[in-house]
Write a protein that holds these residues in place. Structure first.
Motif, PDB file in Angstrom:
ATOM      1  N   UNK A 283       0.770  -1.303   0.194  1.00 27.68           N
ATOM      2  CA  UNK A 283       0.184   0.104   0.057  1.00 27.68           C
ATOM      3  C   UNK A 283       0.640   0.952   0.267  1.00 27.68           C
ATOM      4  N   UNK A 284       2.209   1.492   0.789  1.00 32.72           N
ATOM      5  CA  UNK A 284       2.682   2.207   0.970  1.00 32.72           C
ATOM      6  C   UNK A 284       3.216   2.859  -0.443  1.00 32.72           C
ATOM      7  N   UNK A 285       3.837   1.390  -1.127  1.00 32.41           N
ATOM      8  CA  UNK A 285       4.967   1.869  -2.698  1.00 32.41           C
ATOM      9  C   UNK A 285       4.399   2.564  -3.111  1.00 32.41           C
ATOM     10  N   UNK A 286       2.423   1.870  -4.041  1.00 30.88           N
ATOM     11  CA  UNK A 286       1.770   2.242  -4.392  1.00 30.88           C
ATOM     12  C   UNK A 286       1.510   3.672  -4.272  1.00 30.88           C
ATOM     13  N   UNK A 287       1.159   3.364  -2.647  1.00 31.60           N
ATOM     14  CA  UNK A 287       0.833   5.022  -3.193  1.00 31.60           C
ATOM     15  C   UNK A 287       1.719   6.158  -3.255  1.00 31.60           C
ATOM     16  N   UNK A 288       3.295   5.852  -3.451  1.00 30.50           N
ATOM     17  CA  UNK A 288       4.279   6.804  -3.608  1.00 30.50           C
ATOM     18  C   UNK A 288       4.317   6.770  -4.887  1.00 30.50           C
ATOM     19  N   UNK A 289       3.784   5.723  -5.482  1.00 31.88           N
ATOM     20  CA  UNK A 289       3.996   5.519  -7.738  1.00 31.88           C
ATOM     21  C   UNK A 289       2.746   6.307  -7.440  1.00 31.88           C
ATOM     22  N   UNK A 290       1.870   6.399  -7.048  1.00 28.91           N
ATOM     23  CA  UNK A 290       0.433   7.401  -7.456  1.00 28.91           C
ATOM     24  C   UNK A 290       1.157   8.579  -7.571  1.00 28.91           C
ATOM     25  N   UNK A 291       1.558   8.984  -6.588  1.00 26.26           N
ATOM     26  CA  UNK A 291       1.947  10.917  -6.253  1.00 26.26           C
ATOM     27  C   UNK A 291       2.524  10.773  -7.273  1.00 26.26           C
ATOM     28  N   UNK A 292       3.946  10.030  -7.364  1.00 27.99           N
ATOM     29  CA  UNK A 292       4.852  10.310  -8.201  1.00 27.99           C
ATOM     30  C   UNK A 292       4.538  10.596  -9.477  1.00 27.99           C
TER      31      UNK A 292
END
Length: 296
Positions: A173-182
């Motif tokens: 969930x954390x890395x997917x959120x970072x990907x979406x933010x990027x």
């Protein structure tokens, strides 16, 4: 998106799913759908939050363009109807059939029930062709701009076909959120630096997802080998079968004239009346030529 926007029920069209079943989506949401084939442009469905899934008392999949779900919202019975009026390449007979099916469903809903219609009806606005095109030319830009500001942009590839979430964890969930933010930052700036940052975040997300899937599969195999019996496999099979069903819990029932009852007291009284009639009603007896009696 539904969880972020706190949406409990969502009507969808052009699902392109095959069959008339149900499937579990991410975050515990469930899709009830009706469709003929993935190649068809038609296909309708209703996505429900986990809290509403047990409140469903009826699902009627009329065809791949019209379906409805009856459920309880608090103490009120609500019919959620989803419809898709296909226009491109559709004959006049097909259009008339769609409106007849939709009208038949609306007429069949009792007056004391609320109806929510969420559909793509392909309607037109304006009395003349020129006014419609002029209206669309002016307002479509505003609609697209507002949509981008509220919902942001997506890749356009759509949801993967057999999307599962049994391997989802906090790290993913954390890395997917970072990907979406990027991705969101890159969409706004379109700079080369932000593009490289998005690519790195995308690779990290893929790596985290693969790791989580492998770990979940390994734990499942270890658990099965440890038990050395079929109970776990049976439980998995039952869970998957339950997830594919529209109704998983029944909290309502219909009375003799078809009105849906909700409330523990009314349902218990209905069962009492039913068994009292079943066990105490005498059937008419007819005399035979031999002088005996038989039940009619």
């Amino acid at each position: 998106m539904m969880q972020r926007r706190k949406i409990k029920s969502l009507c969808v069209q052009e699902t392109r799913c095959k069959g008339n079943k149900a499937k579990i989506l991410a975050e515990g949401y469930k899709l009830l759908y009706s469709s003929e084939s993935p190649e068809s442009r038609n296909g309708v469905g209703v996505i429900l939050h986990r809290k509403l899934q047990e409140e469903v008392c009826e699902v009627n999949k009329v065809n791949d363009t019209v379906m409805y779900v009856k459920m309880m919202f608090g103490r009120e019975m609500v019919t959620v109807l989803t419809a898709y009026a296909s226009e491109a390449g559709c004959s006049e007979d097909g259009k008339e059939k769609f409106w007849r099916d939709l009208d038949g469903v609306m007429v069949g809903v009792p007056e004391n029930e609320r109806v929510i219609v969420g559909g793509d009806l392909n309607g037109h606005v304006g009395g003349r062709k020129e006014s419609v095109q002029e209206w669309w030319k002016i307002d479509s830009a505003v609609i697209r701009k507002t949509g981008e500001e509220v919902f942001w942009l997506t890749s356009g590839r759509g949801v993967p076909e057999d999307k599962e979430a049994w391997w989802w964890n906090e790290e993913v969930q954390k890395v997917v959120k970072e990907k979406k933010d990027a991705k969101r930052k890159w969409d706004m700036s379109r700079s080369a630096e932000d593009g490289q940052a998005y690519k790195r975040a995308k690779k990290e997300a893929k790596r985290a997802v693969a790791k989580a899937k492998a770990e979940s599969v390994r734990e499942a195999y270890e658990q099965l080998q440890k038990n050395q019996d079929m109970r776990q496999l049976i439980w998995i099979g039952k869970s998957r079968d339950k997830a594919s069903k529209d109704l998983t819990a029944i909290k309502q029932m219909k009375d003799e004239i078809g009105i849906i009852l909700h409330g523990h007291g009314k349902i218990i009284q209905m069962w009492l009346d039913y068994f009292e009639k079943l066990l105490n009603e005498e059937n008419v007896r007819v005399k035979t030529e031999e002088g005996g009696q038989t039940k009619d």
